[in-house]
Design a protein around this motif. Sequence first.
Motif, PDB file in Angstrom:
ATOM      1  N   GLU A  15     -49.312 -30.581   4.582  1.00  0.00           N
ATOM      2  CA  GLU A  15     -48.578 -31.336   3.570  1.00  0.00           C
ATOM      3  C   GLU A  15     -49.555 -31.828   2.522  1.00  0.00           C
ATOM      4  OE1 GLU A  15     -46.013 -34.324   5.154  1.00  0.00           O
ATOM      5  OE2 GLU A  15     -45.139 -34.789   3.204  1.00  0.00           O
ATOM      6  N   LEU A  60     -46.479 -39.708   0.173  1.00  0.00           N
ATOM      7  CA  LEU A  60     -46.864 -39.240   1.494  1.00  0.00           C
ATOM      8  C   LEU A  60     -46.782 -40.367   2.517  1.00  0.00           C
ATOM      9  CD1 LEU A  60     -48.577 -36.486   2.606  1.00  0.00           C
ATOM     10  CD2 LEU A  60     -50.047 -38.376   3.213  1.00  0.00           C
ATOM     11  N   GLN A 107     -43.000 -35.900   5.071  1.00  0.00           N
ATOM     12  CA  GLN A 107     -41.979 -34.887   5.325  1.00  0.00           C
ATOM     13  C   GLN A 107     -42.346 -33.959   6.467  1.00  0.00           C
ATOM     14  OE1 GLN A 107     -40.897 -33.007   1.625  1.00  0.00           O
ATOM     15  NE2 GLN A 107     -39.660 -34.766   1.049  1.00  0.00           N
ATOM     16  N   HIS A 108     -43.637 -33.770   6.697  1.00  0.00           N
ATOM     17  CA  HIS A 108     -44.025 -32.923   7.823  1.00  0.00           C
ATOM     18  C   HIS A 108     -44.070 -33.771   9.095  1.00  0.00           C
ATOM     19  CE1 HIS A 108     -46.243 -30.113  10.312  1.00  0.00           C
ATOM     20  NE2 HIS A 108     -46.005 -29.193   9.395  1.00  0.00           N
ATOM     21  N   THR A 159     -47.491 -35.246   9.862  1.00  0.00           N
ATOM     22  CA  THR A 159     -47.870 -36.389   9.033  1.00  0.00           C
ATOM     23  C   THR A 159     -47.201 -37.655   9.554  1.00  0.00           C
ATOM     24  OG1 THR A 159     -47.800 -34.837   7.197  1.00  0.00           O
ATOM     25  CG2 THR A 159     -48.092 -37.125   6.651  1.00  0.00           C
ATOM     26  N   LEU A 173     -46.777 -23.039   2.910  1.00  0.00           N
ATOM     27  CA  LEU A 173     -46.832 -24.278   2.139  1.00  0.00           C
ATOM     28  C   LEU A 173     -46.053 -24.059   0.855  1.00  0.00           C
ATOM     29  CD1 LEU A 173     -48.390 -27.062   2.340  1.00  0.00           C
ATOM     30  CD2 LEU A 173     -49.990 -26.077   0.735  1.00  0.00           C
ATOM     31  N   ARG A 212     -45.356 -31.945  -4.592  1.00  0.00           N
ATOM     32  CA  ARG A 212     -45.247 -32.222  -3.166  1.00  0.00           C
ATOM     33  C   ARG A 212     -44.972 -30.933  -2.413  1.00  0.00           C
ATOM     34  NH1 ARG A 212     -42.881 -37.180  -0.205  1.00  0.00           N
ATOM     35  NH2 ARG A 212     -43.784 -36.493   1.734  1.00  0.00           N
ATOM     36  N   SER A 213     -45.906 -30.516  -1.592  1.00  0.00           N
ATOM     37  CA  SER A 213     -45.740 -29.276  -0.847  1.00  0.00           C
ATOM     38  C   SER A 213     -45.788 -29.562   0.646  1.00  0.00           C
ATOM     39  CB  SER A 213     -46.843 -28.290  -1.201  1.00  0.00           C
ATOM     40  OG  SER A 213     -46.859 -28.076  -2.585  1.00  0.00           O
ATOM     41  N   VAL A 214     -44.938 -28.857   1.390  1.00  0.00           N
ATOM     42  CA  VAL A 214     -44.881 -29.038   2.831  1.00  0.00           C
ATOM     43  C   VAL A 214     -44.827 -27.665   3.478  1.00  0.00           C
ATOM     44  CG1 VAL A 214     -43.658 -30.135   4.737  1.00  0.00           C
ATOM     45  CG2 VAL A 214     -43.530 -31.126   2.481  1.00  0.00           C
ATOM     46  N   CYS A 243     -43.383 -26.488   6.591  1.00  0.00           N
ATOM     47  CA  CYS A 243     -42.576 -26.755   7.788  1.00  0.00           C
ATOM     48  C   CYS A 243     -41.232 -26.081   7.612  1.00  0.00           C
ATOM     49  CB  CYS A 243     -42.395 -28.256   7.983  1.00  0.00           C
ATOM     50  SG  CYS A 243     -41.452 -28.673   9.457  1.00  0.00           S
ATOM     51  N   PRO A 260     -38.425 -29.623   7.476  1.00  0.00           N
ATOM     52  CA  PRO A 260     -39.073 -30.866   7.051  1.00  0.00           C
ATOM     53  C   PRO A 260     -38.123 -32.062   7.102  1.00  0.00           C
ATOM     54  CG  PRO A 260     -38.619 -29.461   5.173  1.00  0.00           C
ATOM     55  CD  PRO A 260     -38.243 -28.681   6.378  1.00  0.00           C
TER      56      PRO A 260
END
Lengths: 326, 355
Positions: free
Chosen positions: A237, A244, A249-250, A253, A310, A317-319, A321, A324
């Motif tokens: 993430e 964050l 979101q992950h 995290t 990713l 904002r990158s995740v 998952c 998420p």
Amino acid sequence: MSSTPLLEVTGLQKHFPVHAGLLRRQVAAVKAVDGVSFSVAKGETLGLVGESGCGKTTTGRMIMRLLDPTAGSITFEGREISRLSQGRMRPLRRDIQMIFQDPYSSLNPRKTVGSIVGAPFHLQDIKTEHGVKRAVQELLELVGLNPEHYNRYPHEFSGGQRQRIGIARTLALKPKLIVADEPVSALDVSIQAQVVNLLEDLQNELGLTYVVIAHDLSVVRHISDRVAVMYLGRMVEIADQADLYTRPQHPYTKALLSAVPVPDPAARKERERIRLTGDVPSPLNPPPGCPFHPRCWKAQPKCATEVPVLSERTPGRSVACHFPED
Amino acid sequence: MSTVYEPSAAPAATARAFLEVRDLRIHFPTDDGLVRSVDGLDFTLERGQTLGIVGESGSGKSVTSLGILGLHHRKNSRMSGEIWLDGRELVGADPDDVRRLRGRAMAMIFQDPLSSMHPFYTIGAQIIEAYRIHNAVSKRVARKHAIDMLGRVGIPTPDKRVDDYPHQFSGGMRQRAMIAMALSCDPELLIADEPTTALDVTVQAQILDLLRDLQQEFNSAIIMITHDLGVVAELSDRIMVMYGGRSIEQGTVEELFHSPQHPYTWGLLGSMPRLDRDRTDRLMPVKGSPPSLINLPSGCAFHPRCPHAQGPGSPCTTVRPELVATAAHSGHRVACHLSPEQRLDIWENQIRPNL
């Protein structure tokens, strides 16, 4: 954010080969960093967090070109540097500098502070206006040390002061980018705060760009503009600091944040805690699919087979998952 | 009105606490001078309770814990005062008697499990050794006990892992094995010296949960030494803040976090960035660095770093403050020359709003 980032890393990989047998043939590889991409704008601080063994230090060392990447590219001010020879890299070193974790082992005990902090001038053949001594004393003053301590040896200083010496050496050549690998984790709490404040003051004064590698999530939140979370050599993430920490979101995290002890006895009962079981898997033999799925409470069959990429969910904002949090 | 705390007068009427440390002094003569690592320390701890000891490096936390265990060499250290553990005095006791207590009545979890375990022996062998010293049992029974303990601290497949060497364990597992070893003889007092400092946060949370569960199960007293205020807030019932070899503030965890009275405690709270608050622009560190234990500042040892200290000639620089109860019959004690009204005023108006 400016149009061209100061530093851009794409698909960075570092595999350490494992040799065995009489012929020392390569039998496996430790995938310390396995495809990491991010960019850092000028004047910004990027925090890189994760548990030990997640590849954050290896990433930092590759940016410094202390380690050669297996694959991927590192672009500094629009110039590809991941394949430059050591000789071609040398002039660039004054622009990219590093702050080390341990102020006890990163200073040569047989050299005076003056020669430690002055070394970069000699190595890069830089002429200073009023001589090296004067320049060093100005640097010592900048980081809050007494310039008269020019002739002292590292053992005469406390841990916090030594870290300041290391920072003075880093600043000697007026770098544009500083990679700080656990800059405060070896220091006492009250000294930690002094060094964190110093790093922030220097950034405002000199317009520095930082990549801060740390495992202490509260220090990273304090110092960073954006934060990237790594797990088992991958980025899971990356987002603005405020986003964050308030809305992770992950799942990893989220678990990481909930594990941080909070210095408030009233909160210890109400707080929702996610207990992760087990340890981080070995990067020698990472699990298939999402590297986090064996410890994830939301894991579905898909997670064990398909590697999540990713992807940018909202701007900035990158995740990585499949499922998420929102 | 505040009353001076007199260690000899207060507990005389009641029964002695489970662990009682009175006027403990541990000094080390060195070539550079006498190092006063612990200089007049008083505290008590009851069974089933956890005492958190906080302070910077060199404040005497670890020296205290090693002193309780009797691990300082008598040749190169000077120890005075009293340590009462369950009615037995330890400072003047025969080293052999203390040795018999060590491991059984009191045990320690060290900071770095990699360097505090022997790399040459299996985990099982090391737990079995500790258990068989204090219990006359066969090797087979001791081995079963070791497997049982490893299972209790959450190591998967303990019957196989018992034959592994320390290097085959991860950091968190090693710390669990260390805890299993410390608990193998069911000690009444467990001293944990920075048990989670070398670990990642997720593993740290697991270990703290484990310690909490085990304490409920065994009803042991725990001394938790750490510099992480978050960790003590999670686990402790009472907290003692140490500075320059002395206790400068003691109280329940609520008192220490919600109405701390000593400027150094304020400094510690202001130094740490916190996840449970909005992000502040600047941290408020304690200026300067910890004092040398050979040459402590006169008066209050904290005065050179204290933003509220009065100038030269005032009591701050000449008279060492005693640990005084903040209110009559209160367990919250503080060693500071500021008047209680001044302290309350500074805390409410200057410190608390900025935390």
